[in-house]
Design a protein around this motif. Structure first.
Motif, PDB file in Angstrom:
ATOM      1  N   ALA A 122     -51.241   8.999 -29.535  1.00 25.01           N
ATOM      2  CA  ALA A 122     -50.750   9.579 -28.271  1.00 25.01           C
ATOM      3  C   ALA A 122     -51.900  10.006 -27.375  1.00 25.01           C
ATOM      4  CB  ALA A 122     -49.847  10.773 -28.574  1.00 25.01           C
ATOM      5  N   THR A 123     -53.029  10.394 -27.978  1.00 22.91           N
ATOM      6  CA  THR A 123     -54.198  10.799 -27.193  1.00 22.91           C
ATOM      7  C   THR A 123     -54.880   9.591 -26.565  1.00 22.91           C
ATOM      8  OG1 THR A 123     -54.570  12.714 -28.621  1.00 22.91           O
ATOM      9  CG2 THR A 123     -56.445  11.957 -27.329  1.00 22.91           C
ATOM     10  N   LEU A 124     -54.999   8.498 -27.329  1.00 21.40           N
ATOM     11  CA  LEU A 124     -55.700   7.306 -26.827  1.00 21.40           C
ATOM     12  C   LEU A 124     -54.902   6.587 -25.758  1.00 21.40           C
ATOM     13  CD1 LEU A 124     -57.052   5.897 -30.238  1.00 21.40           C
ATOM     14  CD2 LEU A 124     -58.352   7.061 -28.449  1.00 21.40           C
ATOM     15  N   ASP A 125     -53.596   6.414 -25.980  1.00 19.94           N
ATOM     16  CA  ASP A 125     -52.785   5.649 -25.032  1.00 19.94           C
ATOM     17  C   ASP A 125     -51.313   6.059 -25.198  1.00 19.94           C
ATOM     18  OD1 ASP A 125     -51.356   3.724 -23.578  1.00 19.94           O
ATOM     19  OD2 ASP A 125     -52.873   2.199 -23.959  1.00 19.94           O
ATOM     20  N   SER A 126     -50.776   6.766 -24.196  1.00 18.61           N
ATOM     21  CA  SER A 126     -49.389   7.240 -24.314  1.00 18.61           C
ATOM     22  C   SER A 126     -48.392   6.080 -24.288  1.00 18.61           C
ATOM     23  CB  SER A 126     -49.078   8.227 -23.186  1.00 18.61           C
ATOM     24  OG  SER A 126     -49.298   7.629 -21.928  1.00 18.61           O
ATOM     25  N   ASP A 127     -48.719   4.996 -23.554  1.00 23.65           N
ATOM     26  CA  ASP A 127     -47.816   3.835 -23.522  1.00 23.65           C
ATOM     27  C   ASP A 127     -47.759   3.149 -24.883  1.00 23.65           C
ATOM     28  OD1 ASP A 127     -47.242   4.269 -20.851  1.00 23.65           O
ATOM     29  OD2 ASP A 127     -48.895   3.007 -20.147  1.00 23.65           O
TER      30      ASP A 127
ATOM     31  N   VAL B 111     -58.866  18.688 -28.069  1.00 27.35           N
ATOM     32  CA  VAL B 111     -59.040  19.385 -26.782  1.00 27.35           C
ATOM     33  C   VAL B 111     -60.051  18.630 -25.914  1.00 27.35           C
ATOM     34  CG1 VAL B 111     -59.881  21.511 -25.695  1.00 27.35           C
ATOM     35  CG2 VAL B 111     -58.385  21.645 -27.688  1.00 27.35           C
ATOM     36  N   VAL B 112     -61.139  18.145 -26.546  1.00 22.51           N
ATOM     37  CA  VAL B 112     -62.161  17.390 -25.808  1.00 22.51           C
ATOM     38  C   VAL B 112     -61.617  16.030 -25.383  1.00 22.51           C
ATOM     39  CG1 VAL B 112     -64.395  16.230 -26.044  1.00 22.51           C
ATOM     40  CG2 VAL B 112     -64.110  18.576 -26.856  1.00 22.51           C
ATOM     41  N   TRP B 113     -60.996  15.304 -26.310  1.00 28.65           N
ATOM     42  CA  TRP B 113     -60.489  13.966 -25.988  1.00 28.65           C
ATOM     43  C   TRP B 113     -59.436  14.017 -24.882  1.00 28.65           C
ATOM     44  CZ3 TRP B 113     -59.656  13.116 -31.910  1.00 28.65           C
ATOM     45  CH2 TRP B 113     -60.880  12.782 -32.500  1.00 28.65           C
ATOM     46  N   ARG B 114     -58.590  15.037 -24.903  1.00 30.43           N
ATOM     47  CA  ARG B 114     -57.515  15.142 -23.905  1.00 30.43           C
ATOM     48  C   ARG B 114     -57.938  15.913 -22.656  1.00 30.43           C
ATOM     49  NH1 ARG B 114     -51.763  15.199 -25.713  1.00 30.43           N
ATOM     50  NH2 ARG B 114     -51.644  13.959 -27.626  1.00 30.43           N
ATOM     51  N   ARG B 115     -59.199  16.384 -22.631  1.00 27.36           N
ATOM     52  CA  ARG B 115     -59.711  17.162 -21.497  1.00 27.36           C
ATOM     53  C   ARG B 115     -58.828  18.383 -21.232  1.00 27.36           C
ATOM     54  NH1 ARG B 115     -61.473  12.186 -17.448  1.00 27.36           N
ATOM     55  NH2 ARG B 115     -62.818  11.139 -18.980  1.00 27.36           N
ATOM     56  N   MET B 116     -58.622  19.158 -22.314  1.00 30.72           N
ATOM     57  CA  MET B 116     -57.726  20.308 -22.246  1.00 30.72           C
ATOM     58  C   MET B 116     -58.488  21.643 -22.268  1.00 30.72           C
ATOM     59  SD  MET B 116     -54.842  19.088 -24.994  1.00 30.72           S
ATOM     60  CE  MET B 116     -54.075  20.696 -25.086  1.00 30.72           C
ATOM     61  N   ALA B 117     -59.747  21.649 -21.814  1.00 33.64           N
ATOM     62  CA  ALA B 117     -60.537  22.875 -21.903  1.00 33.64           C
ATOM     63  C   ALA B 117     -59.863  24.027 -21.158  1.00 33.64           C
ATOM     64  CB  ALA B 117     -61.927  22.629 -21.329  1.00 33.64           C
TER      65      ALA B 117
ATOM     66  N   ILE C 246     -43.637   6.614 -31.090  1.00 28.20           N
ATOM     67  CA  ILE C 246     -44.172   7.988 -31.110  1.00 28.20           C
ATOM     68  C   ILE C 246     -43.891   8.641 -29.765  1.00 28.20           C
ATOM     69  CG2 ILE C 246     -46.281   9.388 -31.270  1.00 28.20           C
ATOM     70  CD1 ILE C 246     -47.460   7.060 -32.971  1.00 28.20           C
ATOM     71  N   ASP C 247     -43.326   9.852 -29.783  1.00 30.27           N
ATOM     72  CA  ASP C 247     -43.033  10.583 -28.552  1.00 30.27           C
ATOM     73  C   ASP C 247     -44.287  11.384 -28.133  1.00 30.27           C
ATOM     74  OD1 ASP C 247     -42.164  12.136 -26.496  1.00 30.27           O
ATOM     75  OD2 ASP C 247     -40.417  12.960 -27.528  1.00 30.27           O
ATOM     76  N   PRO C 248     -44.978  10.981 -27.055  1.00 26.85           N
ATOM     77  CA  PRO C 248     -46.211  11.694 -26.667  1.00 26.85           C
ATOM     78  C   PRO C 248     -45.974  13.174 -26.354  1.00 26.85           C
ATOM     79  CG  PRO C 248     -46.039   9.604 -25.508  1.00 26.85           C
ATOM     80  CD  PRO C 248     -44.723   9.830 -26.186  1.00 26.85           C
ATOM     81  N   ARG C 249     -44.808  13.526 -25.777  1.00 31.99           N
ATOM     82  CA  ARG C 249     -44.535  14.929 -25.449  1.00 31.99           C
ATOM     83  C   ARG C 249     -44.358  15.765 -26.726  1.00 31.99           C
ATOM     84  NH1 ARG C 249     -43.712  16.418 -20.410  1.00 31.99           N
ATOM     85  NH2 ARG C 249     -42.634  18.296 -21.071  1.00 31.99           N
ATOM     86  N   ARG C 250     -43.743  15.158 -27.743  1.00 32.07           N
ATOM     87  CA  ARG C 250     -43.603  15.881 -29.017  1.00 32.07           C
ATOM     88  C   ARG C 250     -44.978  16.147 -29.636  1.00 32.07           C
ATOM     89  NH1 ARG C 250     -40.755  12.421 -33.285  1.00 32.07           N
ATOM     90  NH2 ARG C 250     -42.817  11.492 -33.283  1.00 32.07           N
ATOM     91  N   GLU C 251     -45.855  15.146 -29.574  1.00 34.09           N
ATOM     92  CA  GLU C 251     -47.204  15.342 -30.124  1.00 34.09           C
ATOM     93  C   GLU C 251     -47.967  16.400 -29.327  1.00 34.09           C
ATOM     94  OE1 GLU C 251     -47.657  14.015 -32.969  1.00 34.09           O
ATOM     95  OE2 GLU C 251     -45.757  12.951 -32.732  1.00 34.09           O
ATOM     96  N   GLN C 252     -47.731  16.430 -27.995  1.00 31.20           N
ATOM     97  CA  GLN C 252     -48.359  17.462 -27.168  1.00 31.20           C
ATOM     98  C   GLN C 252     -47.885  18.849 -27.592  1.00 31.20           C
ATOM     99  OE1 GLN C 252     -50.550  17.348 -24.522  1.00 31.20           O
ATOM    100  NE2 GLN C 252     -50.383  19.552 -24.124  1.00 31.20           N
TER     101      GLN C 252
ATOM    102  N   ARG D  20     -69.133   8.131 -35.704  1.00 28.74           N
ATOM    103  CA  ARG D  20     -68.806   6.699 -35.596  1.00 28.74           C
ATOM    104  C   ARG D  20     -67.301   6.456 -35.628  1.00 28.74           C
ATOM    105  NH1 ARG D  20     -72.968   7.005 -33.995  1.00 28.74           N
ATOM    106  NH2 ARG D  20     -74.961   6.157 -34.705  1.00 28.74           N
ATOM    107  N   SER D  21     -66.521   7.495 -35.815  1.00 29.82           N
ATOM    108  CA  SER D  21     -65.060   7.363 -35.858  1.00 29.82           C
ATOM    109  C   SER D  21     -64.456   8.724 -35.511  1.00 29.82           C
ATOM    110  CB  SER D  21     -64.598   6.934 -37.256  1.00 29.82           C
ATOM    111  OG  SER D  21     -64.847   7.965 -38.181  1.00 29.82           O
ATOM    112  N   PRO D  22     -63.194   8.753 -35.100  1.00 28.52           N
ATOM    113  CA  PRO D  22     -62.556  10.049 -34.809  1.00 28.52           C
ATOM    114  C   PRO D  22     -62.562  10.987 -36.003  1.00 28.52           C
ATOM    115  CG  PRO D  22     -61.236   8.252 -33.940  1.00 28.52           C
ATOM    116  CD  PRO D  22     -62.316   7.615 -34.769  1.00 28.52           C
ATOM    117  N   GLU D  23     -62.325  10.430 -37.202  1.00 21.51           N
ATOM    118  CA  GLU D  23     -62.304  11.273 -38.408  1.00 21.51           C
ATOM    119  C   GLU D  23     -63.679  11.895 -38.664  1.00 21.51           C
ATOM    120  OE1 GLU D  23     -61.193   8.203 -38.232  1.00 21.51           O
ATOM    121  OE2 GLU D  23     -59.019   8.414 -38.485  1.00 21.51           O
ATOM    122  N   MET D  24     -64.726  11.072 -38.448  1.00 22.74           N
ATOM    123  CA  MET D  24     -66.089  11.580 -38.657  1.00 22.74           C
ATOM    124  C   MET D  24     -66.421  12.671 -37.645  1.00 22.74           C
ATOM    125  SD  MET D  24     -69.558   9.310 -38.790  1.00 22.74           S
ATOM    126  CE  MET D  24     -71.159  10.028 -39.231  1.00 22.74           C
TER     127      MET D  24
END
Length: 281
Positions: A166-171, A42-48, A178-184, A223-227
């Motif tokens: 899909a969050t980092l770069d849809s292209d 939600v934060v990375w995609r600015r979906m608040a 990977i279909d970005p709309r499916r991940e959304q 230091r990483s997305p997983e962390m």
């Protein structure tokens, strides 16, 4: 270990669930474990605002549950999913995303409040659905919360790599197959499930706060997305337990106190971030 020693321990664990504070603590931790990783997206995609629209639709879901005499969890889940899918489908086709989300978030809350006033049963307070009623969580509620949290975690873990790409770069995601709309849509589904199981813990008005604040507080230390996802879950759980303890001692509303505890951790995180910036100058 013999069966004789296991049975008394199982009975002792079952008796612990009779304590409403233990059930409340387990509910807060279960919610935080799922909200942490989901809140990072939600934060990375600015979906608040997207979270607000979905959460506010929950009140309308509660009202419809009373009208059709169905489970509140089911009504909230259906309305949250309908709102999330409608916003995802219409964004960019009719109005700009921020306009559509603003109208959806506030409109859903207003319609939900009117519908609740028309359909609510006597004795049921609106406050419990707006701000949560974590101290009234039953064993059945606990099972629903942990079941929903496990489903959200399993979905996010299964799609982690694709969701992240899909969050980092849809292209880049499209080039990787990977279909970005499916991940959304997958993210939308996970968000709707979380809203449905969280409405009794922190209420419709505070769900977005528990998604965003722990994830934002974790950002300077990761230091990483997983962390960051793991830290967000830990901060959310700590906020829940600290908020419960503070609410018990100060006799304050529990849901808002949990969010206040998360806000305090976020403030400490902000101070650390500012200190680092000064040290690097």
């Amino acid at each position: 270990m013999s069966t004789i020693t296991i049975i008394p321990k199982a009975k002792e664990a079952a008796r612990m669930l009779d304590d409403f504070m233990v059930r409340a603590g387990l509910a807060a931790v279960g919610l935080a474990l799922a909200a942490g990783p989901l809140g990072c997206f939600v934060v990375w995609r600015r979906m608040a605002y997207f979270g607000d629209a979905t959460a506010h639709a929950a009140i309308l879901g509660v009202a419809l549950s009373f009208s059709f005499n169905i489970s509140i969890i089911a009504g909230v889940l259906v309305m949250a999913m309908l709102m999330a899918f409608a916003v995802s489908a219409l964004a960019g086709r009719t109005f700009q995303m921020d306009t559509l989300l603003g109208v959806s978030a506030h409109g859903a809350l207003a319609v939900g409040l009117v519908a609740f006033a028309l359909t609510a049963r006597s004795g049921l307070g609106l406050e419990s659905f707006l701000f949560g009623e974590i101290l009234a969580v039953s064993r059945t509620d606990l099972g629903i919360i942990w079941g929903g949290a496990f489903a959200v975690l399993a979905l996010v873990a299964w799609r982690w790599s694709a969701l992240l790409t899909a969050t980092l770069d849809s292209d880049l995601a499209a080039a990787s197959g990977i279909d970005p709309r499916r991940e959304q849509l997958i993210l939308t589904l996970a968000l709707a499930v979380l809203v449905a199981v969280a409405i009794k813990v922190v209420g419709a008005l505070l769900i977005t706060a528990m998604l965003i604040i722990p994830a934002a507080a974790a950002r300077p230390f990761a230091r990483s997305p997983e962390m960051m996802a793991g830290l967000a879950a830990l901060i959310g759980a700590a906020s829940g337990l600290l908020g419960l303890a503070a609410s018990y001692r100060l006799d304050t509303p529990t849901g808002p106190t949990i969010v206040t505890a998360a806000l305090a951790i976020f403030a400490v995180s902000g101070i650390v971030l500012i200190s680092r910036g000064r040290a690097q100058r």
